[in-house]
Write an enzyme that holds these catalytic residues in place. Sequence first.
Site, PDB file in Angstrom:
ATOM      1  N   GLU A 155       0.872  -1.186   0.000  1.00  0.00           N
ATOM      2  CA  GLU A 155       0.000   0.000   0.000  1.00  0.00           C
ATOM      3  C   GLU A 155       0.897   1.220   0.000  1.00  0.00           C
ATOM      4  OE1 GLU A 155      -3.002   0.065   3.149  1.00  0.00           O
ATOM      5  OE2 GLU A 155      -2.804   2.246   3.303  1.00  0.00           O
ATOM      6  N   GLU A 160      -2.544  11.672   3.175  1.00  0.00           N
ATOM      7  CA  GLU A 160      -3.316  11.158   4.293  1.00  0.00           C
ATOM      8  C   GLU A 160      -3.091  12.035   5.516  1.00  0.00           C
ATOM      9  OE1 GLU A 160      -2.508   7.113   5.485  1.00  0.00           O
ATOM     10  OE2 GLU A 160      -4.584   6.833   6.140  1.00  0.00           O
TER      11      GLU A 160
END
Length: 337
Positions: A155, A160
């Site tokens: 990932e 974020e």
Amino acid sequence: MHSLAALLLALPIAALAGQSHGAGAHRRHHTRTPHVARQSGTTYTLEDDYSGPSFFDNWTFFTDSDPTSGQVTYLGKEDAMNAGLAFVQSDNTTKIGVDSTTQLADGAKRNSVRIQTNKQYNGGLFIADFYAMPHGCSVWPAYWSVGPDWPNQGEIDIIEGVNLQGDNQITLHTGPSCLMNEAASMVGSLVGKTCTSANGMNAGCAVVQNGNNSFGHNFNTMGGGVFAHLWTQDAIKVWFFPRSQIPGDIYAMAPNPDGWGNPTANFPTQDSCAIGSHFSNHQLVIDTTLCGDWAGGAFQADGCGQSCSAFVADPANFKYAQWAISSIRVYQPAGSQ
Ligand SMILES: *[C@@H]1O[C@H](CO)[C@@H](O)[C@H](O)[C@H]1NC(C)=O
Ligand SMILES: *[C@@H]1O[C@H](CO)[C@@H](O)[C@H](O)[C@H]1NC(C)=O
Ligand SMILES: *[C@@H]1O[C@H](CO)[C@@H](O)[C@H](O)[C@H]1NC(C)=O
């Protein structure tokens, strides 16, 4: 938090300028004279262009419950479009947002959107131009990519953050045997070396940006910018450019990472982590969740109040929980396709 002054401060310039917030930015986008400073090295050609009226044609709307325990219901494509939570504006800006009109009961889930590309990638140069990202207490937006078999296919989290943060966090998650022991040259700060992740041990190897403008309100007030990441067998590197500093070769769609200087985040292959073996078949993902593992867990410490869950009930809290996307373009080294 709810005073008018605070509300005005919270307004992105984009919003103040009206719906076509991107107007000025768009003009720059189209008229800036490209200054292509090509150095040695690889030439990249455009493989896929996610932008404009066809933006949503090649993405799937994810409708399972949020794997990060967020207090959201992810809508399917038709429902999201009917609710005005996913659309392309007449100026070609793609908007993806959280419901900001429905009063909910305490603890109820709020409608949101999570989309993933139909196509899977095994490397490339990904250039994402955002005018704005969702922000505010309880809000947890992410732009990332992931393989079907988590964590073994890896990932890559490009954007974020949660709540009122001003600095973006870039994170890798992998299967066993990936540690960032070797120092790499980069602008951001490595805050975690262990990329190896599992359920319950999920911090990943992470780089936090500096500058207080790469996430949330401050990112939006400058009209956003570009996050570019280069994923090869040798490294995963991420660059961040505020809108006024986007290199001419990106505007010219002839990107040359060799000329972009030190990356913001740099995860080179090394003895303790063979980058080439940890990431495969990635779909790009854009989502906005609320509360959940991270935003909920950090809600009080971030000065957002007592209860994240109760905060979700008031639609006025989600006025700025919206993505405004200019384009996401994927390039591959010339001759590799
Ligand atoms: C996007 O969808 C169109 C129409 O279905 C298709 O021709 C094209 O190959 C797709 N592109 C990607 C990147 O999936
Ligand atoms: C939006 O994109 C389409 C397709 O790329 C293009 O034909 C059109 O001119 C664009 N509109 C604006 C306002 O830029
Ligand atoms: C980041 O920017 C916000 C908004 O301008 C400001 O309130 C905050 O104090 C800044 N934080 C840091 C660490 O500079």
